[in-house]
Motif scaffolding. Structure first.
Motif, mmCIF file in Angstrom:
data_model
loop_
_atom_site.group_PDB
_atom_site.id
_atom_site.type_symbol
_atom_site.label_atom_id
_atom_site.label_comp_id
_atom_site.label_asym_id
_atom_site.label_seq_id
_atom_site.Cartn_x
_atom_site.Cartn_y
_atom_site.Cartn_z
ATOM 1 N N GLN A 147 51.805 74.363 29.184
ATOM 2 C CA GLN A 147 51.457 74.967 27.906
ATOM 3 C C GLN A 147 52.019 74.113 26.776
ATOM 4 O O GLN A 147 53.217 73.844 26.731
ATOM 5 C CB GLN A 147 52.051 76.376 27.807
ATOM 6 C CG GLN A 147 51.797 77.084 26.490
ATOM 7 C CD GLN A 147 50.355 77.525 26.334
ATOM 8 O OE1 GLN A 147 49.853 78.301 27.127
ATOM 9 N NE2 GLN A 147 49.685 77.024 25.315
ATOM 10 N N PHE A 186 51.897 73.297 22.347
ATOM 11 C CA PHE A 186 51.596 73.924 21.059
ATOM 12 C C PHE A 186 51.874 72.906 19.970
ATOM 13 O O PHE A 186 52.903 72.234 19.981
ATOM 14 C CB PHE A 186 52.474 75.164 20.847
ATOM 15 C CG PHE A 186 51.707 76.345 20.339
ATOM 16 C CD1 PHE A 186 51.307 76.406 19.010
ATOM 17 C CD2 PHE A 186 51.372 77.384 21.182
ATOM 18 C CE1 PHE A 186 50.587 77.492 18.543
ATOM 19 C CE2 PHE A 186 50.654 78.477 20.728
ATOM 20 C CZ PHE A 186 50.253 78.531 19.407
ATOM 21 N N ALA A 224 47.396 76.397 20.306
ATOM 22 C CA ALA A 224 47.720 76.539 21.725
ATOM 23 C C ALA A 224 46.756 75.723 22.575
ATOM 24 O O ALA A 224 45.545 75.763 22.366
ATOM 25 C CB ALA A 224 47.651 78.010 22.135
ATOM 26 N N LEU A 243 52.449 84.022 22.133
ATOM 27 C CA LEU A 243 51.659 82.837 21.796
ATOM 28 C C LEU A 243 50.503 83.149 20.855
ATOM 29 O O LEU A 243 50.066 82.278 20.103
ATOM 30 C CB LEU A 243 51.144 82.171 23.074
ATOM 31 C CG LEU A 243 52.238 81.614 24.010
ATOM 32 C CD1 LEU A 243 51.611 80.924 25.213
ATOM 33 C CD2 LEU A 243 53.164 80.654 23.276
ATOM 34 N N TRP A 282 52.054 82.976 17.538
ATOM 35 C CA TRP A 282 52.195 81.551 17.185
ATOM 36 C C TRP A 282 50.852 81.008 16.695
ATOM 37 O O TRP A 282 50.811 80.255 15.717
ATOM 38 C CB TRP A 282 52.658 80.759 18.406
ATOM 39 C CG TRP A 282 54.130 80.821 18.699
ATOM 40 C CD1 TRP A 282 54.954 81.895 18.528
ATOM 41 C CD2 TRP A 282 54.939 79.764 19.220
ATOM 42 N NE1 TRP A 282 56.224 81.573 18.919
ATOM 43 C CE2 TRP A 282 56.249 80.274 19.349
ATOM 44 C CE3 TRP A 282 54.693 78.458 19.603
ATOM 45 C CZ2 TRP A 282 57.304 79.497 19.841
ATOM 46 C CZ3 TRP A 282 55.733 77.682 20.104
ATOM 47 C CH2 TRP A 282 57.026 78.198 20.210
ATOM 48 N N GLN A 283 49.769 81.371 17.372
ATOM 49 C CA GLN A 283 48.448 80.895 16.957
ATOM 50 C C GLN A 283 48.131 81.309 15.521
ATOM 51 O O GLN A 283 47.668 80.498 14.714
ATOM 52 C CB GLN A 283 47.371 81.441 17.892
ATOM 53 C CG GLN A 283 47.282 80.772 19.248
ATOM 54 C CD GLN A 283 46.085 81.287 20.020
ATOM 55 O OE1 GLN A 283 45.981 82.483 20.317
ATOM 56 N NE2 GLN A 283 45.166 80.398 20.355
ATOM 57 N N LEU A 297 55.799 75.278 13.564
ATOM 58 C CA LEU A 297 56.094 75.914 14.841
ATOM 59 C C LEU A 297 57.342 76.783 14.722
ATOM 60 O O LEU A 297 58.334 76.367 14.111
ATOM 61 C CB LEU A 297 56.308 74.860 15.928
ATOM 62 C CG LEU A 297 55.075 74.079 16.396
ATOM 63 C CD1 LEU A 297 55.476 72.967 17.354
ATOM 64 C CD2 LEU A 297 54.077 75.012 17.073
#
Length: 720
Positions: free
Chosen positions: A254, A256, A313, A350, A353-354, A363
């Protein structure tokens, strides 16, 4: 719960800054453009989810937590779906067919404008990796919650991505990614690389357009099948050829990135155990991967992300051999289905976060601040029949009960009891996600939770997932992409006869339910002394004996039941007698059977339909049939002699035979598309085609007759 698309143009014409527009059942505030703060970050207050089902519900939950309004879109088939009810607003976008609804870029953009959504979250699948859609969002001033269209384009074309990765220093596997797509060219490169080889759609993903050719003899058939599926799924049948690594692991990282050039990795997931090239169970971190290999994997993934200026992501997928050498396979430029296991081991959200990165924020954490803690599993619960080559299914969820969610157990789903798994979309019912301090504890929790996941109404893979999670090699972490094939006989043993003790439990459940119904009849009847108002065994004499028949698979089981004076029963099956007693009890919304058979006490969830008795316990599940009278079963659909029946509801994609053709056992007759997968229908016998019942493009219902064979003439001279 929305507005017809025909009204969209009218609503657009009426829009103005600060004006309210009346839609059916609600007032909605309209804003012409998204606002920006003084820091240059966009203020996302409303997001449209261009998807359905589980992932739409997942995004809505995080949006609600962040105070962001959610807008759902839905097809005619999804009008009453869970994601529609959860969203703050919902809009109809067309028929059930995804090409006319969820894949219609113009309709979704129209809804985004009408609803004044500043951003679109594409989920996974559908338009999530569509370059044209990302560009269209940009042109319309709508934030696409995903990477730049250039990254989608570069990583979406496998041949291009391999070249970029090689230049960035990311290890790649040998293959052919050229423009010459002739059969002869592809076959020559396959011969050069050496069999077995993998044939992949250049724009592929999710296992679509992917086939293995283990010899030159089967190359052409696999190539044509992959091309058809790729054309259907991606509207592009260009192929690449890769060396197939035998028994590899599928390990993905994963990553980012943000809009300021920062990129991090959130460790790896192992997704090796697959069927039909599709993942079925995932875990994080990968079993047996030491910290040094983990660091190298993460750093290679970040190199890949930075090589395409990645934002948001993404997942970098690697093939890993038994020596832990790894090679770039592809990059999925979206949120993955299995992202919850990463969230569980890192304590992150996540989707949040997106949304933050899409709004222009940096971030939330640096690489040093991302810590790995514990172990997580995700089991994908599908409507499918593992005993029939994992054939996908559809139908109603007549009963659905799950383990109670908690911080270390998540159930990601888009359906409820009574909903229907639609033939038009992916057959995934839910994702069961568990976390514990180490792998063994997490695996134990997974098994315990699967026992509590009970479904009736259609076939599921729950028992298969239990079998998989109990396998010694899986428990040891010895996973690879051939795991199911290698251990097939262990994971899918031939059905065996149900234990007679379980048959006694089923019979008791039926008798006790009969008592409940009789008691209800007595309370409602004016004739309290009617013999039909008693089922105590004393209707005609003090001790009553009756015969019952239950259906165990294809076998009918005769049970002689003697009612005893103390309320217990003596049951005789195949000459052996069992002493049985018990009671029904209600716990919450469910009925449980507390039962003793020859002194062994058990407790099972009991569900009885018109034709089936279901028992669910921590020892496993059982499905016992209640035989249907002969005059009723005669009207059933056991198949028409001399016909080939449709194994599922789907669309006839390709027909290879015509009336009069002679075929042999195993010859390909036609190809069907159902549940987003291509299924090949082969001849069950040698014979001559008498009738082809459908045309290409027609939809056939499950068990419909697809083709008929001519009756074989009997050679009387041989029979004498």
């Amino acid at each position: 719960m929305g507005t017809p698309l025909g009204a969209v143009a009218l609503l657009l014409a009426k829009r103005s800054e600060g004006r309210r527009v009346l839609l059916p059942g609600r007032w909605i505030w309209r804003q012409r453009t998204m606002k920006y703060s003084s820091t240059g970050r966009s203020n996302i207050t409303k997001v449209l989810i261009a998807n359905r089902g589980e992932i739409a519900c997942r995004v809505i939950r995080t949006a609600r937590k962040m105070g962001v309004k959610s807008v759902a879109v839905y097809s005619e088939a999804d009008r009453r779906s869970m994601h529609v009810e959860m969203a703050d607003e919902a809009y109809a976008i067309g028929p059930a067919a995804s090409q006319q609804s969820y894949l219609s870029m113009e309709k979704i953009i129209q809804v985004a404008k009408v609803s004044a959504s500043q951003a679109i979250h594409p989920g996974y699948g559908f338009l999530s990796e569509n370059t044209e859609f990302a560009e269209l969002c940009k042109q319309e001033g709508i934030i696409f919650i995903g990477p730049p269209s250039s990254a989608i384009r570069d990583m979406g074309i496998k041949s291009t991505s391999k070249a970029i990765m090689s230049a960035a220093g990311v290890p790649i596997i040998e293959g052919y990614h050229g423009e010459d797509q002739s059969d002869q060219c592809l076959k020559e490169h396959a011969r050069r690389i050496g069999y077995p080889i993998m044939i992949k759609a250049v724009r592929g993903g999710g296992g679509k357009g992917m086939r293995i050719a283990r010899s030159e003899e089967e190359f052409q058939e696999q190539l044509e099948s992959a091309r058809r599926e790729a054309k259907k799924s991606f509207n592009d049948d260009a192929m690449l050829i890769e060396k197939f690594v035998d028994t590899p692991r599928h390990v993905e990282v994963q990553v980012f990135g943000d809009q300021y050039g920062n990129a991090v990795y959130l460790f790896e997931r192992d997704c090796s155990v697959q069927r039909r090239h599709q993942k079925i169970i995932e875990e994080a971190p990968g079993p047996g991967i030491d910290p040094e290999v983990r660091r190298k994997l993460g750093e290679a993934a970040v190199k890949a992300a930075k090589a395409v200026n990645y934002v948001g992501a993404g997942t970098v997928e690697f093939i890993m051999d038994f020596n832990h050498n790894f090679y770039f396979m592809e990059m999925n430029t979206r949120l993955q289905v299995e992202h919850p296991v990463t969230e569980m081991i890192t304590g992150t959200d996540l989707v949040e976060w997106q949304l933050r990165v899409a709004a222009g924020e940096k971030l939330p954490l640096s690489q040093e601040e991302i810590a790995l803690k514990g172990h997580a599993f995700e089991a994908r619960i599908y409507a499918e029949d593992p005993q029939n080559n994992f054939m996908p299914g559809a139908g109603p969820l007549v009963h659905l009960s799950t383990p109670p969610p908690e911080p270390s157990l998540r159930i990601e789903t888009g359906v409820r009891q009574g909903d229907e798994v639609s033939v038009h979309y992916d057959p995934m019912i839910a994702k069961l996600v568990v976390w514990a301090s180490d792998r063994q504890a997490a695996l134990k929790k997974l098994r315990y939770s699967l026992y509590q996941y009970n479904i009736t109404g259609l076939n599921t893979n729950i028992d298969f997932l239990l079998s998989l999670s109990r396998h010694p090699e899986f428990e040891a972490g010895n996973v690879h992409t051939d795991f199911i094939t290698q251990h097939y006989s262990d994971l899918l043993p031939a059905p065996s006869a149900t234990a007679r003790e379980v048959l006694c439990q089923a019979a008791l459940g039926l008798l006790l339910q009969e008592q409940v119904r009789t008691s209800a009849f007595r309370e409602q009847s004016d004739d309290q002394f009617s013999p039909f108002a008693s089922c105590s065994g004393r209707r005609l004499n003090y001790f009553y004996t009756r015969n019952m028949t239950l259906q165990d698979g294809k076998n009918k089981v005769a049970i002689t039941v003697k009612y005893n004076w103390n309320g217990s029963y003596s049951m005789q099956i195949e000459g052996k007698t069992f002493e049985v007693f018990g009671e029904l009890c209600n716990e919450g919304h469910y009925t449980y059977l507390k039962c003793s058979v020859n002194g062994v006490i058990s407790k099972s969830k009991l569900i009885i339909s018109e034709t089936t008795i279901y028992l669910f316990s921590m020892e496993g599940s059982a499905e016992i049939g209640i035989p249907v009278p002969r005059y009723v079963s005669a009207a059933g659909t056991e198949g028409i002699q001399g016909s080939t029946l449709a194994p599922m509801t789907g669309t006839i994609e390709k027909i290879f035979v015509k009336v009069g053709d002679k075929v042999k056992t195993g010859d390909i007759l036609m190809v069907m598309i159902a549940m987003k997968m291509e299924h090949t229908i082969k001849s069950p016998k040698d014979g001559t085609i008498k009738r082809v019942c459908f045309k290409e493009g027609d939809q056939a219902n499950r068990h419909a007759s697809l083709l008929e064979f001519m009756e074989e003439e009997v050679d009387e001279s041989k029979s004498k």
